[in-house]
Design a protein around this motif. Structure first.
Motif, PDB file in Angstrom:
ATOM      1  N   PRO A   1       0.791  -1.231   0.000  1.00 38.44           N
ATOM      2  CA  PRO A   1       0.000   0.000   0.000  1.00 38.44           C
ATOM      3  C   PRO A   1       0.828   1.288   0.000  1.00 38.44           C
ATOM      4  N   LEU A   2       2.153   1.187   0.024  1.00 36.14           N
ATOM      5  CA  LEU A   2       2.973   2.390   0.071  1.00 36.14           C
ATOM      6  C   LEU A   2       3.027   3.078  -1.290  1.00 36.14           C
ATOM      7  N   THR A   3       3.107   4.411  -1.249  1.00 34.78           N
ATOM      8  CA  THR A   3       3.297   5.172  -2.480  1.00 34.78           C
ATOM      9  C   THR A   3       4.750   5.024  -2.918  1.00 34.78           C
ATOM     10  N   LYS A   4       5.029   5.437  -4.129  1.00 34.78           N
ATOM     11  CA  LYS A   4       6.392   5.356  -4.647  1.00 34.78           C
ATOM     12  C   LYS A   4       7.339   6.175  -3.768  1.00 34.78           C
ATOM     13  N   GLN A   5       6.898   7.344  -3.368  1.00 35.73           N
ATOM     14  CA  GLN A   5       7.709   8.223  -2.518  1.00 35.73           C
ATOM     15  C   GLN A   5       7.993   7.573  -1.161  1.00 35.73           C
ATOM     16  N   GLN A   6       6.978   6.950  -0.579  1.00 31.53           N
ATOM     17  CA  GLN A   6       7.157   6.261   0.700  1.00 31.53           C
ATOM     18  C   GLN A   6       8.077   5.062   0.533  1.00 31.53           C
ATOM     19  N   GLU A   7       7.925   4.329  -0.546  1.00 31.17           N
ATOM     20  CA  GLU A   7       8.733   3.147  -0.808  1.00 31.17           C
ATOM     21  C   GLU A   7      10.215   3.506  -0.938  1.00 31.17           C
ATOM     22  N   GLN A   8      10.502   4.665  -1.503  1.00 24.87           N
ATOM     23  CA  GLN A   8      11.884   5.094  -1.682  1.00 24.87           C
ATOM     24  C   GLN A   8      12.581   5.371  -0.353  1.00 24.87           C
ATOM     25  N   LEU A   9      11.830   5.608   0.694  1.00 32.44           N
ATOM     26  CA  LEU A   9      12.420   5.886   2.004  1.00 32.44           C
ATOM     27  C   LEU A   9      12.764   4.614   2.774  1.00 32.44           C
TER      28      LEU A   9
ATOM     29  N   GLN B   1      10.644  16.746   5.991  1.00 34.65           N
ATOM     30  CA  GLN B   1       9.534  16.364   5.107  1.00 34.65           C
ATOM     31  C   GLN B   1       9.513  14.849   4.913  1.00 34.65           C
ATOM     32  N   GLU B   2      10.686  14.256   4.724  1.00 31.17           N
ATOM     33  CA  GLU B   2      10.758  12.808   4.562  1.00 31.17           C
ATOM     34  C   GLU B   2      10.313  12.099   5.833  1.00 31.17           C
ATOM     35  N   LEU B   3      10.646  12.657   6.992  1.00 35.96           N
ATOM     36  CA  LEU B   3      10.205  12.060   8.256  1.00 35.96           C
ATOM     37  C   LEU B   3       8.687  12.049   8.351  1.00 35.96           C
ATOM     38  N   GLU B   4       8.055  13.145   7.948  1.00 37.34           N
ATOM     39  CA  GLU B   4       6.590  13.208   7.972  1.00 37.34           C
ATOM     40  C   GLU B   4       5.990  12.162   7.033  1.00 37.34           C
ATOM     41  N   ILE B   5       6.582  12.011   5.882  1.00 34.47           N
ATOM     42  CA  ILE B   5       6.117  11.006   4.917  1.00 34.47           C
ATOM     43  C   ILE B   5       6.319   9.609   5.494  1.00 34.47           C
ATOM     44  N   TRP B   6       7.455   9.385   6.164  1.00 34.83           N
ATOM     45  CA  TRP B   6       7.764   8.084   6.739  1.00 34.83           C
ATOM     46  C   TRP B   6       6.791   7.731   7.861  1.00 34.83           C
TER      47      TRP B   6
END
Length: 65
Positions: free
Chosen positions: A4-12, A23-28
Motif C-alpha cells: 500500500p505504500l506510495t512510490k515516494q514512501q517506498e523510496q524511504l 519532510q521525509e520524516l513526515e512522509i515516513w
C-alpha cells in the motif's frame, strides 16, 4: 497482495531516520501508520510501530531546536 505504500514512501525504505529531512520524516510516519494497519504479523506490526516512534521522536527533537 499489493504493497500500500506510495512510490515516494517506498523510496524511504532502508533509509536511516537520522538521514531523512523533516519532510521525509513526515512522509515516513504516514508510511509506518499505513503499514502498521496493513500487516497481519505481530512482529512486523511492532517493527513498523517502532520505526514510526523513532521518526516522530527525531522530528520532535528537530522542531524543538
Amino acid at each position: 497482495m499489493k504493497n500500500p505504500l506510495t512510490k515516494q514512501q517506498e523510496q524511504l525504505r532502508g533509509k536511516k531516520v537520522n538521514d531523512m529531512t523533516n519532510q521525509e520524516l513526515e512522509i515516513w510516519v504516514q508510511a509506518c501508520d499505513k503499514m502498521e494497519n496493513w500487516v497481519d504479523v505481530n512482529k512486523a506490526r511492532r517493527s513498523w510501530t517502532k520505526s514510526r516512534d523513532e521518526a516522530e521522536s527525531e522530528l520532535e527533537k528537530r522542531t524543538k531546536n
